[in-house]
Write a protein that holds these residues in place. Structure first.
Motif, PDB file in Angstrom:
ATOM      1  N   SER A  52      34.721  44.059  41.343  1.00  0.00           N
ATOM      2  CA  SER A  52      35.028  45.080  40.333  1.00  0.00           C
ATOM      3  C   SER A  52      36.219  45.951  40.714  1.00  0.00           C
ATOM      4  O   SER A  52      36.947  46.437  39.841  1.00  0.00           O
ATOM      5  CB  SER A  52      33.795  45.953  40.077  1.00  0.00           C
ATOM      6  N   ALA A  53      36.456  46.147  42.018  1.00  0.00           N
ATOM      7  CA  ALA A  53      37.561  47.012  42.453  1.00  0.00           C
ATOM      8  C   ALA A  53      38.895  46.267  42.543  1.00  0.00           C
ATOM      9  O   ALA A  53      39.930  46.884  42.822  1.00  0.00           O
ATOM     10  CB  ALA A  53      37.230  47.653  43.797  1.00  0.00           C
ATOM     11  N   MET A  54      38.901  44.967  42.332  1.00  0.00           N
ATOM     12  CA  MET A  54      40.153  44.206  42.392  1.00  0.00           C
ATOM     13  C   MET A  54      40.986  44.535  41.160  1.00  0.00           C
ATOM     14  O   MET A  54      40.531  44.358  40.029  1.00  0.00           O
ATOM     15  CB  MET A  54      39.872  42.708  42.486  1.00  0.00           C
ATOM     16  N   ASP A  55      42.205  45.004  41.349  1.00  0.00           N
ATOM     17  CA  ASP A  55      43.028  45.546  40.272  1.00  0.00           C
ATOM     18  C   ASP A  55      43.816  44.450  39.550  1.00  0.00           C
ATOM     19  O   ASP A  55      45.044  44.381  39.616  1.00  0.00           O
ATOM     20  CB  ASP A  55      43.970  46.604  40.839  1.00  0.00           C
ATOM     21  N   ILE A  56      43.099  43.579  38.872  1.00  0.00           N
ATOM     22  CA  ILE A  56      43.724  42.526  38.079  1.00  0.00           C
ATOM     23  C   ILE A  56      43.782  43.008  36.634  1.00  0.00           C
ATOM     24  O   ILE A  56      42.771  43.374  36.035  1.00  0.00           O
ATOM     25  CB  ILE A  56      42.915  41.215  38.156  1.00  0.00           C
ATOM     26  N   LYS A  57      44.986  42.993  36.068  1.00  0.00           N
ATOM     27  CA  LYS A  57      45.156  43.518  34.709  1.00  0.00           C
ATOM     28  C   LYS A  57      46.436  42.945  34.108  1.00  0.00           C
ATOM     29  O   LYS A  57      47.041  42.018  34.676  1.00  0.00           O
ATOM     30  CB  LYS A  57      45.222  45.041  34.747  1.00  0.00           C
ATOM     31  N   ALA A  58      46.855  43.496  32.976  1.00  0.00           N
ATOM     32  CA  ALA A  58      48.077  43.046  32.313  1.00  0.00           C
ATOM     33  C   ALA A  58      49.288  43.549  33.084  1.00  0.00           C
ATOM     34  O   ALA A  58      49.811  44.640  32.833  1.00  0.00           O
ATOM     35  CB  ALA A  58      48.102  43.548  30.874  1.00  0.00           C
ATOM     36  N   GLN A  59      49.724  42.768  34.034  1.00  0.00           N
ATOM     37  CA  GLN A  59      50.899  43.077  34.858  1.00  0.00           C
ATOM     38  C   GLN A  59      51.509  41.740  35.284  1.00  0.00           C
ATOM     39  O   GLN A  59      51.047  40.683  34.869  1.00  0.00           O
ATOM     40  CB  GLN A  59      50.494  43.913  36.073  1.00  0.00           C
ATOM     41  N   SER A  60      52.543  41.766  36.093  1.00  0.00           N
ATOM     42  CA  SER A  60      53.201  40.511  36.458  1.00  0.00           C
ATOM     43  C   SER A  60      52.253  39.608  37.247  1.00  0.00           C
ATOM     44  O   SER A  60      51.307  40.070  37.896  1.00  0.00           O
ATOM     45  CB  SER A  60      54.465  40.788  37.270  1.00  0.00           C
ATOM     46  N   TYR A  61      52.532  38.327  37.177  1.00  0.00           N
ATOM     47  CA  TYR A  61      51.732  37.338  37.908  1.00  0.00           C
ATOM     48  C   TYR A  61      51.789  37.617  39.403  1.00  0.00           C
ATOM     49  O   TYR A  61      50.761  37.548  40.100  1.00  0.00           O
ATOM     50  CB  TYR A  61      52.278  35.948  37.592  1.00  0.00           C
ATOM     51  N   PHE A  62      52.957  37.959  39.921  1.00  0.00           N
ATOM     52  CA  PHE A  62      53.073  38.301  41.334  1.00  0.00           C
ATOM     53  C   PHE A  62      52.212  39.507  41.661  1.00  0.00           C
ATOM     54  O   PHE A  62      51.502  39.531  42.678  1.00  0.00           O
ATOM     55  CB  PHE A  62      54.530  38.587  41.714  1.00  0.00           C
ATOM     56  N   GLU A  63      52.262  40.538  40.823  1.00  0.00           N
ATOM     57  CA  GLU A  63      51.477  41.743  41.096  1.00  0.00           C
ATOM     58  C   GLU A  63      49.985  41.448  41.099  1.00  0.00           C
ATOM     59  O   GLU A  63      49.238  41.973  41.924  1.00  0.00           O
ATOM     60  CB  GLU A  63      51.809  42.823  40.064  1.00  0.00           C
ATOM     61  N   ASN A  64      49.520  40.614  40.193  1.00  0.00           N
ATOM     62  CA  ASN A  64      48.101  40.262  40.194  1.00  0.00           C
ATOM     63  C   ASN A  64      47.707  39.545  41.474  1.00  0.00           C
ATOM     64  O   ASN A  64      46.646  39.798  42.044  1.00  0.00           O
ATOM     65  CB  ASN A  64      47.756  39.400  38.972  1.00  0.00           C
ATOM     66  N   ASN A  65      48.550  38.654  41.956  1.00  0.00           N
ATOM     67  CA  ASN A  65      48.266  37.974  43.218  1.00  0.00           C
ATOM     68  C   ASN A  65      48.334  38.952  44.393  1.00  0.00           C
ATOM     69  O   ASN A  65      47.507  38.892  45.313  1.00  0.00           O
ATOM     70  CB  ASN A  65      49.231  36.804  43.423  1.00  0.00           C
ATOM     71  N   ASP A  76      32.818  40.966  29.640  1.00  0.00           N
ATOM     72  CA  ASP A  76      32.505  41.857  30.753  1.00  0.00           C
ATOM     73  C   ASP A  76      33.722  42.028  31.662  1.00  0.00           C
ATOM     74  O   ASP A  76      34.789  41.445  31.430  1.00  0.00           O
ATOM     75  CB  ASP A  76      31.298  41.343  31.539  1.00  0.00           C
ATOM     76  N   ALA A  77      33.556  42.834  32.709  1.00  0.00           N
ATOM     77  CA  ALA A  77      34.681  43.168  33.592  1.00  0.00           C
ATOM     78  C   ALA A  77      35.265  41.937  34.262  1.00  0.00           C
ATOM     79  O   ALA A  77      36.494  41.796  34.382  1.00  0.00           O
ATOM     80  CB  ALA A  77      34.218  44.183  34.635  1.00  0.00           C
ATOM     81  N   ILE A  78      34.394  41.016  34.719  1.00  0.00           N
ATOM     82  CA  ILE A  78      34.882  39.810  35.384  1.00  0.00           C
ATOM     83  C   ILE A  78      35.663  38.947  34.404  1.00  0.00           C
ATOM     84  O   ILE A  78      36.743  38.424  34.732  1.00  0.00           O
ATOM     85  CB  ILE A  78      33.704  39.020  36.006  1.00  0.00           C
ATOM     86  N   SER A  79      35.159  38.775  33.194  1.00  0.00           N
ATOM     87  CA  SER A  79      35.875  37.985  32.184  1.00  0.00           C
ATOM     88  C   SER A  79      37.236  38.595  31.875  1.00  0.00           C
ATOM     89  O   SER A  79      38.224  37.878  31.671  1.00  0.00           O
ATOM     90  CB  SER A  79      35.047  37.886  30.904  1.00  0.00           C
ATOM     91  N   ASN A  80      37.308  39.918  31.853  1.00  0.00           N
ATOM     92  CA  ASN A  80      38.590  40.578  31.619  1.00  0.00           C
ATOM     93  C   ASN A  80      39.581  40.286  32.729  1.00  0.00           C
ATOM     94  O   ASN A  80      40.779  40.070  32.479  1.00  0.00           O
ATOM     95  CB  ASN A  80      38.382  42.092  31.498  1.00  0.00           C
ATOM     96  N   LYS A  81      39.107  40.293  33.964  1.00  0.00           N
ATOM     97  CA  LYS A  81      39.988  39.993  35.103  1.00  0.00           C
ATOM     98  C   LYS A  81      40.445  38.533  35.053  1.00  0.00           C
ATOM     99  O   LYS A  81      41.623  38.227  35.292  1.00  0.00           O
ATOM    100  CB  LYS A  81      39.268  40.278  36.419  1.00  0.00           C
ATOM    101  N   ILE A  82      39.510  37.649  34.753  1.00  0.00           N
ATOM    102  CA  ILE A  82      39.858  36.232  34.639  1.00  0.00           C
ATOM    103  C   ILE A  82      40.910  36.036  33.561  1.00  0.00           C
ATOM    104  O   ILE A  82      41.914  35.328  33.763  1.00  0.00           O
ATOM    105  CB  ILE A  82      38.598  35.391  34.350  1.00  0.00           C
ATOM    106  N   ALA A  83      40.708  36.677  32.417  1.00  0.00           N
ATOM    107  CA  ALA A  83      41.669  36.555  31.313  1.00  0.00           C
ATOM    108  C   ALA A  83      43.039  37.100  31.695  1.00  0.00           C
ATOM    109  O   ALA A  83      44.073  36.473  31.426  1.00  0.00           O
ATOM    110  CB  ALA A  83      41.129  37.288  30.079  1.00  0.00           C
ATOM    111  N   ALA A  84      43.074  38.274  32.336  1.00  0.00           N
ATOM    112  CA  ALA A  84      44.348  38.902  32.707  1.00  0.00           C
ATOM    113  C   ALA A  84      45.095  38.046  33.729  1.00  0.00           C
ATOM    114  O   ALA A  84      46.324  37.871  33.628  1.00  0.00           O
ATOM    115  CB  ALA A  84      44.101  40.301  33.255  1.00  0.00           C
ATOM    116  N   PHE A  85      44.388  37.506  34.705  1.00  0.00           N
ATOM    117  CA  PHE A  85      45.036  36.677  35.720  1.00  0.00           C
ATOM    118  C   PHE A  85      45.604  35.418  35.073  1.00  0.00           C
ATOM    119  O   PHE A  85      46.760  35.046  35.310  1.00  0.00           O
ATOM    120  CB  PHE A  85      44.022  36.311  36.804  1.00  0.00           C
ATOM    121  N   TRP A  86      44.784  34.760  34.267  1.00  0.00           N
ATOM    122  CA  TRP A  86      45.192  33.528  33.604  1.00  0.00           C
ATOM    123  C   TRP A  86      46.417  33.753  32.722  1.00  0.00           C
ATOM    124  O   TRP A  86      47.398  33.002  32.796  1.00  0.00           O
ATOM    125  CB  TRP A  86      44.019  33.008  32.771  1.00  0.00           C
ATOM    126  N   GLN A  87      46.391  34.788  31.916  1.00  0.00           N
ATOM    127  CA  GLN A  87      47.496  35.039  30.991  1.00  0.00           C
ATOM    128  C   GLN A  87      48.783  35.378  31.729  1.00  0.00           C
ATOM    129  O   GLN A  87      49.867  34.953  31.326  1.00  0.00           O
ATOM    130  CB  GLN A  87      47.098  36.151  30.019  1.00  0.00           C
TER     131      GLN A  87
END
Length: 680
Positions: free
Chosen positions: A429-442, A97-108
Motif C-alpha cells: 500500500s505504501a508503494m508510490d505507483i501512480k500516473a507518472q513516468s514509467y521510470f519514476e514508477n520503477n 481497490d488500491a492494488i488494482s489501481n497500482k497495477i493499472a498505473a504501472f501498466w499504463q
C-alpha cells in the motif's frame, strides 16, 4: 537454486505440445505426453541423453528472434504472461481497490510509448543535474549512495542475514561497480569476450550522447570509464572465489571500513541510505575491492567519476526510457552479448518489470486459480518423500563418521519447506505507483524495496518471508534459514493440469530437478558449511570434511572436461554446488520413486516404462536450447552448468541410469565406476 530463463512461447512450440500421443496408456486427457513427444528417437540415449530426450522438441522449435534461449521455462512463462496481461488489462479498464489501481498505473505508464518517446531523457534529468553539481569527492560519494538504490554504481550494499548469526539482519558490502557482467569480461582473451570488450566504449559513448554530451567528449569519457572499471575489475574476485562463504565474510566496525577505504566517509554513505543508526558493524565481502575503490576515488579525475555516474544512471534507466534509448541498450546487452536478434515486445517487458516491482501482489490472484489445495498437498508430500530418501542415504554412507552423520540428520530434519505460496502476503500500500513516468514508477518501487529491507534492521528475522513470487518458475534453498522455497510456478508442465501428471514424470521433473536439488543444496560444498540453525559454523570433523572435498574434486574434474562452445569449458569449481545438487536430486528422486505404486506395477505409458519416464521427466526440467553468444556469457557468469550438461553430466554418475538404458564401455555417456561421483 534452479536457474531458468523466463520468457515466452511460439505457436509452433504449443503445436508441438499438441502432437500425436502414442503407446499403451494415455498420459493425460487433454494433450499428448510430452515425454514421448519431445524425444528425438534417431539419437541413441547412451550417446547423448539430452538430445534423445529433448531433441525432437528442439528441432521443431527454433529460438525466436527476441530470445537468446528457448525452452521449458519460456513455455511456462508464456502461460504466465497471458494470465498476467489479462489481470493488468482488466485493472486498466476498471480499477477498483488500491492494488488494482497500482497495477493499472504501472501498466499504463509502461505501455504509453508515445509519452515515453516524447519524454526522451527527461525522466532522469534531475539525476544528471545532480551529478553535474558535484564539486568534490565526498559529494560524489554521498550522491553515489543515493543513486545506488537503482544503479550498480561504486559497489553493492544490501541488507541480509548475518551468515554467522542467522537471527540478525546485517548491513553487507559486496564488490560491484562494473558495467560488464563480471571481472572476466575485462581480461579474458577469447574472441567472443574480446569482441564485447572492444565494442563496450562505443556503447558507453552512445548512451552518454543521449544525455546531451557531444560525441567527441562522450568518446573520451567512455575511454576513461572503461579504464576506471578495469581498475575495479582487477580487485574483483572471480566467480568461483565468490562461492566461499568464509572467505567472503569479513565482519568489522564501520571505523575499520573507513581505514580500509579511507577516501570515502562510509558513515555518511550509510546515512544517505537511511541505515547508519543500525550499522555500527558491517560485513564486507571483499575488503581488497574497497581498498582499490577508495584509492581510485582519490587517483582518478573527478570528471571521470562524474561521467561514470552518468553512465551508470542511464545504463540502469535505459529499459524504462524512450524506444531509441532502450533499443541502444538492447543492441549491446541483448544482441551482441546474448545473441538476441530483436527486442522482446513491450507488453512482456512491462510485465517483467512489474514482476520485479510488485510480483507478489499479482501472485495473490495467480494462486487462487492455478494452484489448488490438492496440488499443494501433493508437493508437500513429495518433499517428505525426498527428505526420507536423503535420511536413508546419510545413514548408509560409508565414508562419513557417526558423529557427523548425527548432525547431518539433525540439519535435514530441521529444513523448513515452503510450497506454493506464502501464508502471509506483503503489503504494497505504501508503494508510490501512480500516473507518472514509467521510470519514476520503477524508481518508486526500487525505493520502496530499499526501505522495506532497511526496516528489517534491529528487528527479529522474519523466517516466514518468501524471496520469490508464487508464479515464479524457479526455486531456492536459503542456508541462513535452512529452508527450501518452492513457488507454485515451478511445478507447472505447459498444457497439463497437475492431476494429469503421472508419478514418474513428477518425481523426475519436480522431485529430482527441483525438490531434491534444493534439499541437496543444504549439503553441497557451500551449503554444508551452515548448521541446522542457518549459521556459518563448522559441524564436520576434519577427516569427514577432507573426504567430502576429495569426492567433490572428482565432480570438479568431470565438469572441467566439458566444452560448451568454441574452446570455452565449464568452470567445474564455480558450478560445483549446482552440479552436486543436480546429482543429489536425481539420486533422491529415484530412491523415492522406487517406493511408488507406479514403479512397482511397471506398466508402460506412451511406450515408456516408469523408469524411463523418470529419467525423461528429469530431462523435461531442462528442455531448452541456447544461442552461442548466450552460452559463452553463461560460462563466464553463471554458477549453473548449461542445460545439456545438467542432464548428461549427472546421469553419467548414476548407476540406475546405466541399468535402465544399458550403458556399456565405449558409450559417450559411460564413465568408469572409479570416475563416477559418489557424495550423497
Amino acid at each position: 537454486m534452479k536457474n531458468y530463463l523466463r520468457s515466452g512461447v511460439s505457436i509452433s512450440a504449443m503445436a508441438f505440445f499438441l502432437a500425436c500421443n502414442q503407446g499403451d496408456k494415455k498420459a493425460g486427457a487433454g494433450t499428448p505426453d510430452p515425454l514421448a513427444a519431445h524425444r528425438d528417437t534417431t539419437v541413441d540415449p547412451r550417446q547423448d541423453f539430452f538430445d534423445y530426450a529433448n531433441g525432437g522438441w528442439i528441432k521443431a522449435n527454433p529460438i525466436p528472434a527476441e530470445y537468446s534461449s528457448w525452452g521449458i521455462g519460456n513455455l511456462v512463462k508464456e502461460e504466465l504472461y497471458n494470465r498476467l496481461r489479462a489481470i493488468n488489462e482488466k485493472a486498466a479498464d476498471n480499477p477498483g481497490d488500491a492494488i488494482s489501481n497500482k497495477i493499472a498505473a504501472f501498466w499504463q505508464s509502461g505501455m504509453d510509448s508515445v509519452k515515453l518517446n516524447a519524454d526522451g531523457i527527461k525522466p532522469i534529468a534531475s539525476h544528471l543535474q545532480a551529478i553535474d553539481a558535484v564539486t568534490n569527492i565526498q559529494e560524489l560519494a554521498t550522491l553515489s549512495a543515493k543513486l545506488s538504490v537503482f544503479t550498480g554504481v561504486l559497489c553493492g550494499v544490501y541488507i541480509g542475514q548475518d551468515a554467522k548469526n542467522s537471527e540478525v539482519m546485517a548491513v553487507q558490502f559486496w564488490q560491484g561497480g562494473l558495467g560488464l557482467p563480471n571481472r572476466d569480461y575485462y581480461f579474458n582473451t577469447d574472441d567472443r569476450t574480446a569482441k564485447i570488450r572492444a565494442a563496450y566504449p562505443g556503447h558507453i559513448s552512445k548512451m552518454l550522447q543521449f544525455t546531451g554530451m557531444p560525441a567527441g567528449q562522450a568518446d573520451a569519457a567512455a575511454t576513461d570509464i572503461v579504464a576506471l572499471e578495469t581498475i575495479l575489475a582487477k580487485s574483483s574476485r572471480k566467480l568461483e572465489a565468490l562461492r566461499d562463504p568464509n572467505a567472503n565474510y569479513n565482519k568489522m566496525p564501520v571505523s575499520q571500513l573507513n581505514k580500509i577505504a579511507e577516501n570515502i566517509d562510509w558513515k555518511a554513505f550509510l546515512e544517505q541510505q537511511g541505515i547508519s543508526k543500525f550499522a555500527d558493524t558491517v560485513i564486507v565481502g571483499q575488503p581488497e575491492f574497497y581498498t582499490t575503490l577508495s584509492n581510485a576515488i582519490k587517483s582518478q579525475k573527478l570528471d571521470t567519476w562524474k561521467n561514470y555516474l552518468k553512465w551508470q544512471v542511464i545504463n540502469a534507466a535505459a529499459p524504462y526510457l524512450s524506444d531509441t534509448i532502450s533499443a541502444a541498450d538492447f543492441a549491446f546487452y541483448g544482441k551482441l552479448m546474448r545473441g538476441q536478434e530483436k527486442q522482446q515486445v513491450r507488453w512482456k517487458r512491462v510485465l517483467d518489470a512489474e514482476e520485479s516491482a510488485m510480483g507478489e501482489a499479482l501472485g495473490q490472484l495467480f494462486v487462487k486459480e492455478y494452484f489448488n489445495a490438492n496440488a499443494k498437498k501433493r508437493y508437500e508430500n513429495l518433499v517428505e518423500d525426498i527428505r526420507g530418501a536423503l535420511k536413508t542415504r546419510i545413514q548408509q554412507l560409508t565414508w562419513m563418521s557417526d558423529s557427523t552423520k548425527e548432525k547431518a540428520l539433525y540439519k535435514l530434519s530441521k529444513i523448513t519447506k515452503k510450497v506454493g505460496y506464502p501464508d502471509k502476503w506483503k503489503d504494497f500500500s505504501a508503494m508510490d505507483i501512480k500516473a507518472q513516468s514509467y521510470f519514476e514508477n520503477n524508481l518508486r518501487a526500487m525505493e520502496w524495496w530499499h526501505q522495506y529491507q532497511v526496516a528489517k534492521l534491529g528487528k527479529p528475522v522474519d523466517r516466514t518471508e518468501w524471496d520469490m513470487t508464487p508464479q515464479t518458475y524457479n526455486a531456492y534453498y536459503n542456508p541462513s534459514n535452512n529452508e527450501i522455497v518452492l513457488p507454485a510456478g515451478i511445478f507447472t508442465v505447459p498444457g497439463k493440469r497437475d492431476e494429469e501428471l503421472d508419478d514418474a514424470l513428477v518425481f523426475g521433473y519436480a522431485g529430482a530437478s527441483t525438490i531434491g536439488h534444493e534439499i541437496t543444496h543444504g549439503f553441497d560444498d557451500e551449503g554444508r558449511q551452515f548448521d541446522a540453525d542457518g549459521n556459518l559454523k563448522s559441524w564436520w570433523s576434519k577427516e569427514d570434511e577432507e573426504k567430502f572435498n576429495k569426492r567433490a574434486a572428482v565432480m570438479v574434474q568431470q565438469f572441467n572436461e566439458y566444452v560448451v562452445v568454441d574452446s570455452l569449458r565449464i568452470n567445474g569449481k564455480a558450478t560445483l554446488g549446482e552440479n552436486i545438487a543436480d546429482l543429489g536430486g536425481i539420486l533422491l528422486g529415484w530412491d523415492a520413486f522406487q517406493k511408488t505404486e507406479q514403479f512397482r506395477k511397471n506398466e508402460k505409458i506412451s511406450g515408456l516404462s516408469p523408469s524411463e519416464r523418470y529419467f525423461l521427466g528429469y530431462s523435461l526440467g531442462w528442455l531448452s536450447h541456447t544461442k552461442k553468444e548466450e552460452l559463452a556469457r553463461r560460462v563466464l557468469t553463471d554458477v549453473h552448468s548449461p542445460a545439456k550438461f545438467r542432464v548428461n553430466g549427472p546421469f553419467s554418475d548414476v548407476d540406475a541410469f546405466y541399468d535402465v538404458y544399458g550403458l556399456k564401455p565405449g558409450d559417450k555417456m559411460y564413465r568408469p565406476d572409479s570416475l563416477r561421483v559418489r557424495i550423497w
